[in-house]
Design a protein around this motif. Sequence first.
Motif, PDB file in Angstrom:
ATOM      1  N   GLY A  15     -31.245   9.556 -19.080  1.00 46.73           N
ATOM      2  CA  GLY A  15     -30.271   8.968 -19.980  1.00 46.73           C
ATOM      3  C   GLY A  15     -28.889   9.032 -19.375  1.00 46.73           C
ATOM      4  N   GLY A  16     -27.972   8.231 -19.963  1.00 49.44           N
ATOM      5  CA  GLY A  16     -26.592   8.280 -19.528  1.00 49.44           C
ATOM      6  C   GLY A  16     -26.453   7.973 -18.060  1.00 49.44           C
ATOM      7  N   ASP A  17     -25.803   8.924 -17.302  1.00 49.95           N
ATOM      8  CA  ASP A  17     -25.491   8.632 -15.915  1.00 49.95           C
ATOM      9  C   ASP A  17     -26.674   8.797 -15.008  1.00 49.95           C
ATOM     10  OD1 ASP A  17     -25.823  11.326 -15.918  1.00 49.95           O
ATOM     11  OD2 ASP A  17     -23.836  11.837 -15.146  1.00 49.95           O
ATOM     12  N   GLY A  18     -27.849   9.096 -15.548  1.00 48.88           N
ATOM     13  CA  GLY A  18     -29.017   9.234 -14.687  1.00 48.88           C
ATOM     14  C   GLY A  18     -29.861   7.991 -14.599  1.00 48.88           C
ATOM     15  N   ASP A  19     -29.514   6.934 -15.361  1.00 54.21           N
ATOM     16  CA  ASP A  19     -30.331   5.729 -15.343  1.00 54.21           C
ATOM     17  C   ASP A  19     -30.407   5.107 -13.957  1.00 54.21           C
ATOM     18  OD1 ASP A  19     -31.021   5.863 -17.948  1.00 54.21           O
ATOM     19  OD2 ASP A  19     -29.474   4.500 -18.666  1.00 54.21           O
ATOM     20  N   ALA A  20     -29.360   5.277 -13.148  1.00 53.59           N
ATOM     21  CA  ALA A  20     -29.344   4.665 -11.829  1.00 53.59           C
ATOM     22  C   ALA A  20     -30.361   5.291 -10.897  1.00 53.59           C
ATOM     23  CB  ALA A  20     -27.939   4.792 -11.219  1.00 53.59           C
ATOM     24  N   ASP A  21     -30.914   6.448 -11.259  1.00 51.03           N
ATOM     25  CA  ASP A  21     -31.858   7.133 -10.396  1.00 51.03           C
ATOM     26  C   ASP A  21     -33.302   6.940 -10.828  1.00 51.03           C
ATOM     27  OD1 ASP A  21     -29.870   8.330  -8.720  1.00 51.03           O
ATOM     28  OD2 ASP A  21     -29.425   9.713 -10.337  1.00 51.03           O
ATOM     29  N   LYS A  22     -33.568   6.040 -11.783  1.00 53.37           N
ATOM     30  CA  LYS A  22     -34.933   5.876 -12.280  1.00 53.37           C
ATOM     31  C   LYS A  22     -35.899   5.427 -11.190  1.00 53.37           C
ATOM     32  CE  LYS A  22     -34.319   5.135 -17.242  1.00 53.37           C
ATOM     33  NZ  LYS A  22     -34.448   4.190 -18.358  1.00 53.37           N
ATOM     34  N   LEU A  23     -35.389   4.655 -10.233  1.00 50.55           N
ATOM     35  CA  LEU A  23     -36.282   4.169  -9.180  1.00 50.55           C
ATOM     36  C   LEU A  23     -36.904   5.296  -8.395  1.00 50.55           C
ATOM     37  CD1 LEU A  23     -34.277   1.150  -7.732  1.00 50.55           C
ATOM     38  CD2 LEU A  23     -36.076   1.155  -9.446  1.00 50.55           C
ATOM     39  N   THR A  24     -36.205   6.427  -8.272  1.00 56.86           N
ATOM     40  CA  THR A  24     -36.724   7.531  -7.477  1.00 56.86           C
ATOM     41  C   THR A  24     -37.835   8.276  -8.192  1.00 56.86           C
ATOM     42  OG1 THR A  24     -35.006   9.017  -8.332  1.00 56.86           O
ATOM     43  CG2 THR A  24     -34.526   7.829  -6.277  1.00 56.86           C
ATOM     44  N   ALA A  25     -38.104   7.937  -9.451  1.00 60.96           N
ATOM     45  CA  ALA A  25     -39.217   8.550 -10.168  1.00 60.96           C
ATOM     46  C   ALA A  25     -40.528   7.832  -9.883  1.00 60.96           C
ATOM     47  CB  ALA A  25     -38.949   8.540 -11.677  1.00 60.96           C
ATOM     48  N   LEU A  26     -40.457   6.670  -9.209  1.00 53.80           N
ATOM     49  CA  LEU A  26     -41.634   5.840  -9.004  1.00 53.80           C
ATOM     50  C   LEU A  26     -42.082   5.867  -7.550  1.00 53.80           C
ATOM     51  CD1 LEU A  26     -40.517   2.692 -11.041  1.00 53.80           C
ATOM     52  CD2 LEU A  26     -41.780   4.686 -11.863  1.00 53.80           C
ATOM     53  N   SER A  27     -43.341   5.550  -7.342  1.00 57.42           N
ATOM     54  CA  SER A  27     -43.862   5.411  -5.991  1.00 57.42           C
ATOM     55  C   SER A  27     -43.422   4.081  -5.407  1.00 57.42           C
ATOM     56  CB  SER A  27     -45.392   5.482  -6.012  1.00 57.42           C
ATOM     57  OG  SER A  27     -45.916   4.340  -6.675  1.00 57.42           O
ATOM     58  N   GLY A  28     -43.694   3.873  -4.110  1.00 56.61           N
ATOM     59  CA  GLY A  28     -43.311   2.629  -3.472  1.00 56.61           C
ATOM     60  C   GLY A  28     -43.952   1.419  -4.115  1.00 56.61           C
ATOM     61  N   SER A  29     -45.237   1.498  -4.439  1.00 57.32           N
ATOM     62  CA  SER A  29     -45.918   0.360  -5.048  1.00 57.32           C
ATOM     63  C   SER A  29     -45.406   0.094  -6.461  1.00 57.32           C
ATOM     64  CB  SER A  29     -47.431   0.607  -5.081  1.00 57.32           C
ATOM     65  OG  SER A  29     -47.739   1.767  -5.846  1.00 57.32           O
ATOM     66  N   GLU A  30     -45.042   1.148  -7.176  1.00 56.22           N
ATOM     67  CA  GLU A  30     -44.500   0.983  -8.518  1.00 56.22           C
ATOM     68  C   GLU A  30     -43.112   0.350  -8.461  1.00 56.22           C
ATOM     69  OE1 GLU A  30     -46.826   4.761 -10.597  1.00 56.22           O
ATOM     70  OE2 GLU A  30     -44.843   5.024  -9.706  1.00 56.22           O
ATOM     71  N   ASN A  31     -42.294   0.771  -7.499  1.00 52.39           N
ATOM     72  CA  ASN A  31     -41.000   0.134  -7.302  1.00 52.39           C
ATOM     73  C   ASN A  31     -41.155  -1.331  -6.936  1.00 52.39           C
ATOM     74  OD1 ASN A  31     -38.751   1.905  -7.765  1.00 52.39           O
ATOM     75  ND2 ASN A  31     -39.452   3.141  -6.053  1.00 52.39           N
ATOM     76  N   LEU A  32     -42.198  -1.644  -6.169  1.00 49.44           N
ATOM     77  CA  LEU A  32     -42.470  -3.029  -5.793  1.00 49.44           C
ATOM     78  C   LEU A  32     -42.726  -3.881  -7.030  1.00 49.44           C
ATOM     79  CD1 LEU A  32     -43.052  -5.169  -3.610  1.00 49.44           C
ATOM     80  CD2 LEU A  32     -45.428  -4.384  -3.613  1.00 49.44           C
ATOM     81  N   ALA A  33     -43.544  -3.372  -7.952  1.00 53.71           N
ATOM     82  CA  ALA A  33     -43.859  -4.114  -9.168  1.00 53.71           C
ATOM     83  C   ALA A  33     -42.614  -4.354 -10.011  1.00 53.71           C
ATOM     84  CB  ALA A  33     -44.911  -3.356  -9.980  1.00 53.71           C
ATOM     85  N   VAL A  34     -41.765  -3.336 -10.138  1.00 47.59           N
ATOM     86  CA  VAL A  34     -40.532  -3.482 -10.902  1.00 47.59           C
ATOM     87  C   VAL A  34     -39.615  -4.495 -10.239  1.00 47.59           C
ATOM     88  CG1 VAL A  34     -38.436  -2.304 -11.672  1.00 47.59           C
ATOM     89  CG2 VAL A  34     -40.647  -1.175 -11.898  1.00 47.59           C
ATOM     90  N   GLY A  35     -39.514  -4.436  -8.917  1.00 50.92           N
ATOM     91  CA  GLY A  35     -38.638  -5.340  -8.195  1.00 50.92           C
ATOM     92  C   GLY A  35     -39.062  -6.789  -8.313  1.00 50.92           C
ATOM     93  N   VAL A  36     -40.357  -7.052  -8.198  1.00 55.73           N
ATOM     94  CA  VAL A  36     -40.858  -8.422  -8.301  1.00 55.73           C
ATOM     95  C   VAL A  36     -40.610  -8.971  -9.702  1.00 55.73           C
ATOM     96  CG1 VAL A  36     -42.936  -9.841  -8.294  1.00 55.73           C
ATOM     97  CG2 VAL A  36     -42.555  -8.189  -6.460  1.00 55.73           C
ATOM     98  N   ALA A  37     -40.863  -8.162 -10.717  1.00 56.90           N
ATOM     99  CA  ALA A  37     -40.628  -8.620 -12.086  1.00 56.90           C
ATOM    100  C   ALA A  37     -39.151  -8.905 -12.329  1.00 56.90           C
ATOM    101  CB  ALA A  37     -41.134  -7.561 -13.072  1.00 56.90           C
ATOM    102  N   ALA A  38     -38.279  -8.038 -11.810  1.00 60.97           N
ATOM    103  CA  ALA A  38     -36.841  -8.234 -11.979  1.00 60.97           C
ATOM    104  C   ALA A  38     -36.381  -9.509 -11.283  1.00 60.97           C
ATOM    105  CB  ALA A  38     -36.087  -7.021 -11.426  1.00 60.97           C
ATOM    106  N   GLY A  39     -36.887  -9.747 -10.078  1.00 65.82           N
ATOM    107  CA  GLY A  39     -36.514 -10.955  -9.354  1.00 65.82           C
ATOM    108  C   GLY A  39     -36.957 -12.219 -10.054  1.00 65.82           C
ATOM    109  N   THR A  40     -38.139 -12.194 -10.643  1.00 69.44           N
ATOM    110  CA  THR A  40     -38.659 -13.349 -11.361  1.00 69.44           C
ATOM    111  C   THR A  40     -37.769 -13.706 -12.546  1.00 69.44           C
ATOM    112  OG1 THR A  40     -40.928 -12.779 -10.730  1.00 69.44           O
ATOM    113  CG2 THR A  40     -40.649 -14.261 -12.607  1.00 69.44           C
ATOM    114  N   ILE A  41     -37.373 -12.715 -13.290  1.00 71.05           N
ATOM    115  CA  ILE A  41     -36.510 -12.934 -14.457  1.00 71.05           C
ATOM    116  C   ILE A  41     -35.165 -13.511 -14.023  1.00 71.05           C
ATOM    117  CG2 ILE A  41     -35.251 -11.772 -16.308  1.00 71.05           C
ATOM    118  CD1 ILE A  41     -37.640  -9.785 -16.424  1.00 71.05           C
ATOM    119  N   GLU A  42     -34.598 -12.945 -12.969  1.00 76.02           N
ATOM    120  CA  GLU A  42     -33.280 -13.383 -12.506  1.00 76.02           C
ATOM    121  C   GLU A  42     -33.284 -14.843 -12.065  1.00 76.02           C
ATOM    122  OE1 GLU A  42     -30.092 -14.245  -9.705  1.00 76.02           O
ATOM    123  OE2 GLU A  42     -32.210 -14.069  -9.181  1.00 76.02           O
TER     124      GLU A  42
END
Length: 287
Positions: free
Chosen positions: A14-41
């Motif tokens: 929460g708060g100022d830690g939201d920017a670090d959420k990516l580090t909670a995920l594995s590489g493949s999980e970050n990949l899925a989030v990134g692809v979905a974000a790019g599609t929306i944009e």
Amino acid sequence: LAVGGHRVGTREMGGDGDADKLTALSGSENLAVGVAAGTIEVALLQPILYCKNASQQRLPFTLNPAILYRGFGMSWLNMSVLSGIQFPITGAVSKLVTGGKERPLRPSEKIAAGFVGGAISGVVCAPMELVMIQQQRYGGGLFYQFGRVLGDFGVSTLFRGLFTSCGREGLFTAGYLGMGPVFAEKLQEMYGVQKKLSEFVGACGAGMIAATLSHPLDTIKTCMQGDLEQTTYKSMGETASALMAEGGPTRFLRGWVFRTSRMILAIFIMGQCKDQLPPVFFPSKFQ
């Protein structure tokens, strides 16, 4: 915080830690989030991208959706792949920066990690954007233009504008994965600004800076990739000289309003996706 499936603590979620959420995920999980974000944009902002490219190349404007969305498929592939690469690379760089220790990244570390991740992704970005720009100029499907470029100009032409692509992507990623969250955190900590408002203001500030610093590189790249015959724009240096002769320093800033608007919106959209999608896609990591 380290990548590779490590959980984040309550403060980091929460708060100022939201920017670090990516580090909670594995590489493949970050990949899925990134692809979905790019599609929306891309689905939301493709018309602004067309207007930016048209302005830089002095092409006519239009409100015809069929033209505004030319190259949408490659643009979607480009942003999805780029985001899918930039998210895990930035997470991996973050892990290297912290030495595997579970701690929030310092502001300078977030920005630096974003820049490195973006610069590396520029190698992938260059050929995809070249094909998209050719579609926007001349029409035709993705595979048609890809085949035409290969047949008429050769494989090496796909990487025309590579250096400018890497530099631009580095600055852009430093913005949406680095400066935006840092600005938002400072507004919350120093001025008590509400979280959502601080995120939007942070995105605007980061977008203005990233767009302004990287726009001359983007203009050179766009003109080089639009002129594969090299009738006017040849090497990077010769293209810069030609642009200077056409309109002086302001020639490098053509399309700046469109690109700045798109970047501000993109940083905000991507930042929100980065914060909101991980718990939706992988709820077990954030319990």
